[in-house]
Design an enzyme around this catalytic site. Structure first.
Site, PDB file in Angstrom:
ATOM      1  N   SER A 159       0.830  -1.203   0.000  1.00  0.00           N
ATOM      2  CA  SER A 159       0.000   0.000   0.000  1.00  0.00           C
ATOM      3  C   SER A 159       0.862   1.250   0.000  1.00  0.00           C
ATOM      4  CB  SER A 159      -0.894   0.005   1.245  1.00  0.00           C
ATOM      5  OG  SER A 159      -1.520   1.265   1.427  1.00  0.00           O
ATOM      6  N   TYR A 172      -1.948  -1.497  10.018  1.00  0.00           N
ATOM      7  CA  TYR A 172      -1.968  -1.934   8.624  1.00  0.00           C
ATOM      8  C   TYR A 172      -0.795  -1.368   7.833  1.00  0.00           C
ATOM      9  CZ  TYR A 172      -3.494  -2.072   3.718  1.00  0.00           C
ATOM     10  OH  TYR A 172      -3.553  -2.243   2.349  1.00  0.00           O
TER      11      TYR A 172
END
Length: 265
Positions: A159, A172
């Protein structure tokens, strides 16, 4: 030595099915970006193993995709956060389809929480299990087998948040930053025959995005170069490139597919 013009043209023209003869395993492959990658790989000539925790969803996609492409597409249930299940998954795929040439570590989770001090140990461990531990174990096992057979490709889906963490997604994004580190380490360990790369994915309009506040997202997007979130199919070009023959000199790379989010102030 450079190829002749004729050879170069022939190589490009022959690349209509860049993954022909390959077997690919895509985790988290029944929905979102994983689904788009599985579809693209089958269309590009690969046999594809679609894996997720819900076998029914994998089986539905496998049946439809096999009918549409004529490729062998299999469905597999596995929780990549469970260490022992990872080895069983790889064995099952290779029993049904043959040796895995391309591994896509796409499965990931990003649960929400009210504040950082209220992040539970269970949530933290679960996020790292799926986003880091699973890809580590699967790449270690698959990469060793690939190297022993003479080569292969691993693609991690990370990400852009790994470079732009916020308080709202810190476990995350920390896990994805760790995945970026694994990319470099495994590229060194299993090179020169196995290539390992990562896509830094930006915000995409997958099913997860349905929970987003559209007005807030639109306001944020105005500061990004492309001023919008991505459509899931827009991940395909980067995935095919990194797993295909034209990326033969690319390994250990982090490729942002994020609408320019990382380039924005």
């Amino acid at each position: 030595m450079s190829a002749s013009v004729t050879e170069a043209v022939a190589a490009v023209r022959a690349d209509t099915a860049p993954l022909a003869g390959r077997t690919a395993l895509v985790t988290g492959g029944s929905r979102g970006l994983g689904r788009e990658i599985a579809i693209a790989f089958a269309a590009a000539g690969a046999d594809v193993a679609v894996a997720s925790r819900k076998k029914d969803a994998c089986a539905a996609l496998a049946e439809e995709l096999s009918a549409a492409t004529g490729r062998r597409v299999t469905a597999h249930a596995a929780h990549v956060g469970q260490w022992d299940q990872v080895g069983d998954l790889l064995d099952e795929v290779e029993h049904e389809l043959g040796p895995v040439d391309v591994l896509v570590n796409n499965a990931g989770i990003a649960p929400t929480y009210p504040s950082l001090d209220q992040v539970s140990e269970e949530l933290f461990d679960k996020v790292f299990a799926v986003n880091v531990k699973g890809p580590f174990r699967l790449t270690a096992l698959a990469g060793r087998r690939m190297a022993g057979r003479g080569g292969g490709v691993v693609l991690n889906i990370s990400s852009m948040g790994s470079g732009r963490p916020t308080a709202g997604d810190l476990p995350y994004t920390a896990a994805k930053a760790a995945l970026n580190t694994l990319t470099a380490g495994f590229a060194q360990e299993y090179g020169p025959t196995v290539r390992v790369n990562t896509i830094l994915a930006g915000p995409f309009a997958t099913d997860i995005s349905r929970s987003w506040d559209p007005d807030a997202v639109a306001a944020m997007a105005r500061s990004w170069p492309l001023e919008r979130v991505g459509e899931p199919a827009e991940i395909v070009g980067a995935a095919l490139y990194l797993c295909g023959p034209h990326a033969s000199y690319t390994t250990g790379a982090l490729l942002a597919v994020d609408g320019g989010r990382l380039a924005a102030p």
